[in-house]
Scaffold this motif. Structure first.
Motif, PDB file in Angstrom:
ATOM      1  N   MET A 271     -43.639  19.052  -9.503  1.00 33.63           N
ATOM      2  CA  MET A 271     -43.931  19.687  -8.219  1.00 33.63           C
ATOM      3  C   MET A 271     -43.823  18.696  -7.067  1.00 33.63           C
ATOM      4  O   MET A 271     -43.475  19.077  -5.950  1.00 33.63           O
ATOM      5  CB  MET A 271     -45.330  20.320  -8.247  1.00 33.63           C
ATOM      6  CG  MET A 271     -45.414  21.577  -9.077  1.00 33.63           C
ATOM      7  SD  MET A 271     -47.100  22.246  -9.180  1.00 33.63           S
ATOM      8  CE  MET A 271     -47.431  22.649  -7.468  1.00 33.63           C
TER       9      MET A 271
ATOM     10  N   ARG B  12     -45.383  26.619 -17.345  1.00 34.05           N
ATOM     11  CA  ARG B  12     -46.440  25.618 -17.097  1.00 34.05           C
ATOM     12  C   ARG B  12     -47.727  26.228 -16.561  1.00 34.05           C
ATOM     13  O   ARG B  12     -48.817  25.838 -16.963  1.00 34.05           O
ATOM     14  CB  ARG B  12     -45.914  24.540 -16.151  1.00 34.05           C
ATOM     15  CG  ARG B  12     -44.919  23.641 -16.845  1.00 34.05           C
ATOM     16  CD  ARG B  12     -44.465  22.536 -15.956  1.00 34.05           C
ATOM     17  NE  ARG B  12     -43.597  21.644 -16.723  1.00 34.05           N
ATOM     18  CZ  ARG B  12     -42.815  20.758 -16.171  1.00 34.05           C
ATOM     19  NH1 ARG B  12     -42.780  20.633 -14.854  1.00 34.05           N
ATOM     20  NH2 ARG B  12     -42.061  19.982 -16.918  1.00 34.05           N
ATOM     21  N   ARG B  13     -47.599  27.166 -15.661  1.00 33.09           N
ATOM     22  CA  ARG B  13     -48.809  27.779 -15.103  1.00 33.09           C
ATOM     23  C   ARG B  13     -49.614  28.466 -16.208  1.00 33.09           C
ATOM     24  O   ARG B  13     -50.825  28.329 -16.280  1.00 33.09           O
ATOM     25  CB  ARG B  13     -48.432  28.777 -14.006  1.00 33.09           C
ATOM     26  CG  ARG B  13     -49.630  29.378 -13.322  1.00 33.09           C
ATOM     27  CD  ARG B  13     -49.185  30.314 -12.230  1.00 33.09           C
ATOM     28  NE  ARG B  13     -50.290  30.632 -11.362  1.00 33.09           N
ATOM     29  CZ  ARG B  13     -50.339  31.686 -10.607  1.00 33.09           C
ATOM     30  NH1 ARG B  13     -49.315  32.528 -10.569  1.00 33.09           N
ATOM     31  NH2 ARG B  13     -51.374  31.917  -9.849  1.00 33.09           N
TER      32      ARG B  13
ATOM     33  N   SER C 295     -52.269  26.773  -6.559  1.00 34.24           N
ATOM     34  CA  SER C 295     -51.266  25.762  -6.252  1.00 34.24           C
ATOM     35  C   SER C 295     -50.058  25.687  -7.185  1.00 34.24           C
ATOM     36  O   SER C 295     -49.025  25.154  -6.791  1.00 34.24           O
ATOM     37  CB  SER C 295     -51.930  24.384  -6.204  1.00 34.24           C
ATOM     38  OG  SER C 295     -52.444  24.061  -7.478  1.00 34.24           O
ATOM     39  N   VAL C 296     -50.171  26.177  -8.412  1.00 36.69           N
ATOM     40  CA  VAL C 296     -49.046  26.057  -9.358  1.00 36.69           C
ATOM     41  C   VAL C 296     -48.266  27.365  -9.354  1.00 36.69           C
ATOM     42  O   VAL C 296     -48.810  28.411  -9.699  1.00 36.69           O
ATOM     43  CB  VAL C 296     -49.533  25.719 -10.780  1.00 36.69           C
ATOM     44  CG1 VAL C 296     -48.362  25.652 -11.759  1.00 36.69           C
ATOM     45  CG2 VAL C 296     -50.311  24.397 -10.782  1.00 36.69           C
TER      46      VAL C 296
ATOM     47  N   THR D 138     -46.372  18.786 -14.824  1.00 33.27           N
ATOM     48  CA  THR D 138     -46.337  19.735 -13.710  1.00 33.27           C
ATOM     49  C   THR D 138     -46.490  19.017 -12.372  1.00 33.27           C
ATOM     50  O   THR D 138     -45.746  19.281 -11.420  1.00 33.27           O
ATOM     51  CB  THR D 138     -47.433  20.801 -13.875  1.00 33.27           C
ATOM     52  OG1 THR D 138     -47.249  21.448 -15.132  1.00 33.27           O
ATOM     53  CG2 THR D 138     -47.410  21.822 -12.755  1.00 33.27           C
TER      54      THR D 138
ATOM     55  N   VAL E  81     -55.409  25.939 -10.014  1.00 31.59           N
ATOM     56  CA  VAL E  81     -54.093  26.171 -10.623  1.00 31.59           C
ATOM     57  C   VAL E  81     -53.517  27.487 -10.121  1.00 31.59           C
ATOM     58  O   VAL E  81     -52.329  27.566  -9.778  1.00 31.59           O
ATOM     59  CB  VAL E  81     -54.175  26.138 -12.165  1.00 31.59           C
ATOM     60  CG1 VAL E  81     -52.902  26.676 -12.806  1.00 31.59           C
ATOM     61  CG2 VAL E  81     -54.454  24.720 -12.642  1.00 31.59           C
TER      62      VAL E  81
END
Length: 184
Positions: free
Chosen positions: A91, A39-40, A149-150, A87, A146
């Motif tokens: 999360m 996803r990132r 935080s991801v 995502t 991103v």
């Protein structure tokens, strides 16, 4: 724009149509294509391509190139939203999925509500290319969000296949939702 490119006003209007169709058609397609990406990485790919499309659009003197950049920007916008919603929900965890997706969609709504008039003002003051530069600059900041935080996680082996995802289009509820959403 029309005078600068030597095209008609309806041709310039087709840029908006190209973006809208790109988002509507692109959301499910790009989401399915990116199913097997971490996803990132998917989010960063979309967030880097989106401002780059705007930079190329701001620099071009070819209407055809500008048209293509609008489609690319739409596809990456759709991909970001599809992957971003999944995502955010994952999360946040089961208790806060609604809040997380609402926050993301609120940001999209705010970007449209404030960004479109602001882009119009920039275009009036400094020309249409300034609006493209503004979008590129503002959206680039999301890359850092991103990155910060991801988490970098591998692809979940339980991610459904594209074939499985396509089966959802047989469901009347999904079709109704898509038709209603497209009518907005």
């Amino acid at each position: 724009m029309a005078a600068g490119f030597g095209v008609s006003l309806p041709a310039v209007g087709s840029l908006t149509t190209a973006f809208a169709v790109g988002v509507i058609v692109g959301a499910p397609l790009v989401a399915m294509l990116s199913l097997r990406w971490p996803r990132r990485r998917a989010l960063l790919t979309f967030l880097i391509t989106f401002p780059l499309a705007h930079v190329v659009g701001a620099l071009t003197h070819s209407f055809e190139v500008l048209f293509v950049t609008r489609v690319i920007a739409a596809l990456t916008n759709a991909g970001f939203l599809a992957v971003g919603l999944a995502t955010a929900a994952s999360m946040a965890g089961p208790q806060a999925k609604g809040r997380a997706t609402s926050a993301l969609l609120s940001g999209v709504t705010l970007a449209d509500t404030a960004g479109v008039p602001l882009g119009a003002v920039l275009s009036e003051v400094w020309g249409w290319r300034s609006a493209f530069w503004g979008v590129a600059i503002v959206s680039t900041s999301a890359v850092f969000a991103v990155l910060w935080s991801v988490p970098a996680t591998p692809v979940d082996p339980a991610v459904p296949s594209v074939r499985h995802e396509l089966r959802a289009f047989r469901t009347p509820r999904v079709i109704t939702t898509l038709v209603l959403g497209a009518g907005q």
